[in-house]
Design a protein around this motif. Structure first.
Motif, short mmCIF file in Angstrom:
data_model
loop_
_atom_site.label_atom_id
_atom_site.label_comp_id
_atom_site.label_asym_id
_atom_site.label_seq_id
_atom_site.Cartn_x
_atom_site.Cartn_y
_atom_site.Cartn_z
N LEU A 72 3.83 -26.68 70.91
CA LEU A 72 4.32 -26.08 69.67
C LEU A 72 5.50 -25.20 70.00
O LEU A 72 5.39 -24.29 70.82
CB LEU A 72 3.21 -25.27 69.01
CG LEU A 72 3.52 -24.64 67.65
CD1 LEU A 72 3.77 -25.73 66.61
CD2 LEU A 72 2.38 -23.72 67.21
N ASN A 73 6.65 -25.48 69.37
CA ASN A 73 7.88 -24.72 69.63
C ASN A 73 8.20 -24.68 71.12
O ASN A 73 8.50 -23.63 71.68
CB ASN A 73 7.76 -23.30 69.07
CG ASN A 73 7.60 -23.28 67.56
OD1 ASN A 73 8.16 -24.12 66.87
ND2 ASN A 73 6.83 -22.32 67.06
N PHE A 74 8.08 -25.83 71.76
CA PHE A 74 8.38 -26.01 73.18
C PHE A 74 7.43 -25.27 74.10
O PHE A 74 7.69 -25.13 75.29
CB PHE A 74 9.83 -25.58 73.48
CG PHE A 74 10.85 -26.31 72.66
CD1 PHE A 74 11.21 -27.62 72.98
CD2 PHE A 74 11.46 -25.70 71.57
CE1 PHE A 74 12.15 -28.30 72.21
CE2 PHE A 74 12.39 -26.37 70.81
CZ PHE A 74 12.74 -27.68 71.12
N GLU A 75 6.30 -24.79 73.58
CA GLU A 75 5.31 -24.09 74.40
C GLU A 75 3.99 -24.86 74.35
O GLU A 75 3.49 -25.20 73.28
CB GLU A 75 5.10 -22.67 73.89
CG GLU A 75 4.11 -21.87 74.72
CD GLU A 75 3.97 -20.44 74.22
OE1 GLU A 75 2.88 -19.88 74.39
OE2 GLU A 75 4.95 -19.89 73.67
N THR A 76 3.43 -25.15 75.52
CA THR A 76 2.18 -25.89 75.60
C THR A 76 1.00 -24.95 75.51
O THR A 76 0.95 -23.92 76.21
CB THR A 76 2.11 -26.70 76.91
OG1 THR A 76 3.20 -27.60 76.96
CG2 THR A 76 0.80 -27.48 76.99
N GLN A 77 0.05 -25.27 74.65
CA GLN A 77 -1.20 -24.52 74.51
C GLN A 77 -2.35 -25.42 74.92
O GLN A 77 -2.45 -26.56 74.48
CB GLN A 77 -1.37 -24.04 73.07
CG GLN A 77 -0.26 -23.11 72.60
CD GLN A 77 -0.39 -22.76 71.12
OE1 GLN A 77 -1.18 -23.37 70.40
NE2 GLN A 77 0.38 -21.79 70.68
N THR A 78 -3.24 -24.90 75.76
CA THR A 78 -4.32 -25.70 76.32
C THR A 78 -5.66 -25.03 76.07
O THR A 78 -5.81 -23.83 76.28
CB THR A 78 -4.12 -25.89 77.83
OG1 THR A 78 -2.85 -26.53 78.06
CG2 THR A 78 -5.23 -26.72 78.43
N ARG A 79 -6.64 -25.82 75.62
CA ARG A 79 -7.99 -25.32 75.38
C ARG A 79 -8.99 -26.20 76.12
O ARG A 79 -8.82 -27.42 76.22
CB ARG A 79 -8.31 -25.33 73.88
CG ARG A 79 -7.44 -24.40 73.05
CD ARG A 79 -7.76 -22.94 73.37
NE ARG A 79 -6.97 -22.04 72.56
CZ ARG A 79 -5.81 -21.50 72.94
NH1 ARG A 79 -5.30 -21.80 74.12
NH2 ARG A 79 -5.16 -20.67 72.14
N GLY A 80 -10.05 -25.61 76.60
CA GLY A 80 -11.09 -26.35 77.28
C GLY A 80 -12.06 -26.97 76.28
O GLY A 80 -12.27 -26.43 75.19
N PHE A 81 -12.68 -28.09 76.67
CA PHE A 81 -13.65 -28.72 75.79
C PHE A 81 -14.90 -29.15 76.56
O PHE A 81 -14.88 -29.31 77.78
CB PHE A 81 -13.05 -29.93 75.07
CG PHE A 81 -12.78 -31.14 75.94
CD1 PHE A 81 -13.80 -31.98 76.38
CD2 PHE A 81 -11.48 -31.45 76.32
CE1 PHE A 81 -13.55 -33.08 77.17
CE2 PHE A 81 -11.21 -32.57 77.11
CZ PHE A 81 -12.26 -33.38 77.54
N ALA A 82 -15.97 -29.33 75.79
CA ALA A 82 -17.19 -29.99 76.27
C ALA A 82 -17.50 -31.10 75.28
O ALA A 82 -17.43 -30.90 74.06
CB ALA A 82 -18.34 -28.99 76.36
N TRP A 83 -17.85 -32.27 75.80
CA TRP A 83 -18.11 -33.44 74.96
C TRP A 83 -19.44 -34.06 75.35
O TRP A 83 -19.73 -34.22 76.55
CB TRP A 83 -17.01 -34.47 75.12
CG TRP A 83 -17.21 -35.75 74.34
CD1 TRP A 83 -16.72 -36.04 73.11
CD2 TRP A 83 -17.94 -36.92 74.76
NE1 TRP A 83 -17.09 -37.30 72.71
CE2 TRP A 83 -17.85 -37.87 73.72
CE3 TRP A 83 -18.68 -37.24 75.90
CZ2 TRP A 83 -18.45 -39.12 73.80
CZ3 TRP A 83 -19.29 -38.47 75.98
CH2 TRP A 83 -19.17 -39.40 74.93
N ALA A 84 -20.25 -34.41 74.36
CA ALA A 84 -21.50 -35.12 74.61
C ALA A 84 -21.64 -36.23 73.60
O ALA A 84 -21.26 -36.08 72.43
CB ALA A 84 -22.70 -34.17 74.52
N ARG A 85 -22.17 -37.36 74.03
CA ARG A 85 -22.35 -38.49 73.13
C ARG A 85 -23.25 -38.10 71.96
O ARG A 85 -24.32 -37.51 72.14
CB ARG A 85 -22.97 -39.67 73.89
CG ARG A 85 -22.88 -40.99 73.15
CD ARG A 85 -23.44 -42.12 74.01
NE ARG A 85 -22.73 -42.26 75.26
CZ ARG A 85 -21.58 -42.92 75.41
NH1 ARG A 85 -20.99 -43.46 74.35
NH2 ARG A 85 -21.00 -43.02 76.59
N GLY A 86 -22.81 -38.38 70.75
CA GLY A 86 -23.56 -38.04 69.55
C GLY A 86 -23.28 -36.65 69.02
O GLY A 86 -23.63 -36.32 67.88
#
Length: 291
Positions: A72-86
């Protein structure tokens, strides 16, 4: 692949589930899960507007971790995730800036580093679905990171010290003890704890004289920090240990031109170079001894 030209596998669990990232037809990078019967599946990204994701780990119960980014506006923003089936993908939170998960155990405890607002500093964290993101503490410096967690809930990593000159110190954290400094070898200034097993044996590497000469180490509560030596070069790094106490890592060759993977087993009691090419590199060891 997910339709694009490239993919990378980053982790595998005991059931054979593989995770990583692949480019899509549109050229974006998306995290994937792969199982033998179904092949590769796109697990998507976080909220709308975030175009990329990358899986970094998977637990034996199939909880996938990673990070998702947008520019966004030439700046990268990163967030962590957790994913589980369902259950899909959830944002694991932040201390104000970018968040990067590094490891997850079978109980769903995720660890990594999260930056403060403006990415001015970072703190090691632990996250659970019920408890959210928790700051593990600091040795007073600006930066810190949790690198591994075992099924007992012990977490290891590093935190920088306070002062104009700041050095990384290896830590082990438990709910009972909080963050404990594991020390350094000799007169070294800094060290990193990078892996541990379910018997609370920690491995990593430490400077031994100032910031010079790095040695792989093993740490236990009973024995403290132990120098694992080298295969003839100046520096060595321990990168993994399994529940049988077999340690793997890398050693700079005597000619100084590259790395050579090593294995150290309790039965042998000394480093053994892997057979094969002169230069090699090891990252992890499984419970069954595959490296």
């Amino acid at each position: 692949t997910l339709g694009g030209s490239s993919s990378i596998a980053t982790a595998v669990n005991s059931s054979g589930m593989v995770v990583g990232a692949s480019t899509t037809v549109s050229g974006d990078q998306h995290a994937f899960v792969w199982v033998e019967k179904a092949g590769m599946a796109d697990i998507g990204t976080l909220a709308a507007g975030i175009t990329s994701s990358y899986a970094t780990g998977v637990s034996d119960k199939g909880l996938v971790i990673g990070f998702s980014s947008k520019t966004l506006n030439f700046e990268t923003q990163t967030r962590g995730f957790a994913w589980a089936r369902g259950r899909g993908m959830v944002d694991i939170g932040t201390f104000g800036g970018d968040t990067y998960p590094n490891a997850v155990n079978t109980k769903g405890v995720v660890v990594g580093t999260s930056y403060t607002f403006g990415n001015a500093s970072s703190r090691p964290f632990a996250w659970t679905r019920n408890g959210g993101i928790v700051d593990l503490g600091s040795f007073g410096g600006q930066f810190g990171e949790a690198l591994a967690v075992n099924d007992n809930g012990m977490i290891v990593g590093y935190s920088y010290t306070a002062g104009n000159v700041s050095y990384p110190r290896p830590f082990a954290w438990t709910e009972a003890t909080g963050m404990v400094d594991l020390g350094v070898l000799g007169s070294g200034n800094g060290a990193y704890a990078v892996a541990l097993n379910n018997k609370n044996v920690v491995v990593g590497y430490s400077a031994t004289v100032g910031n010079e000469v790095l040695r792989a180490f093993k740490w236990t509560a009973a024995g403290g920090l132990v120098d694992l030596g080298t295969l003839g070069g100046n520096d060595s790094y321990a990168t993994g240990v399994n529940d049988d106490g077999v340690i793997v890592g890398n050693n700079y060759t005597a000619d100084g031109q590259g790395l050579q993977g090593f294995v150290l087993s309790p039965a042998i009691g000394m480093m053994t170079a892997l057979t094969g090419p002169t230069y090699s590199q090891l990252g992890k060891i499984t419970a069954t001894g595959t490296v």
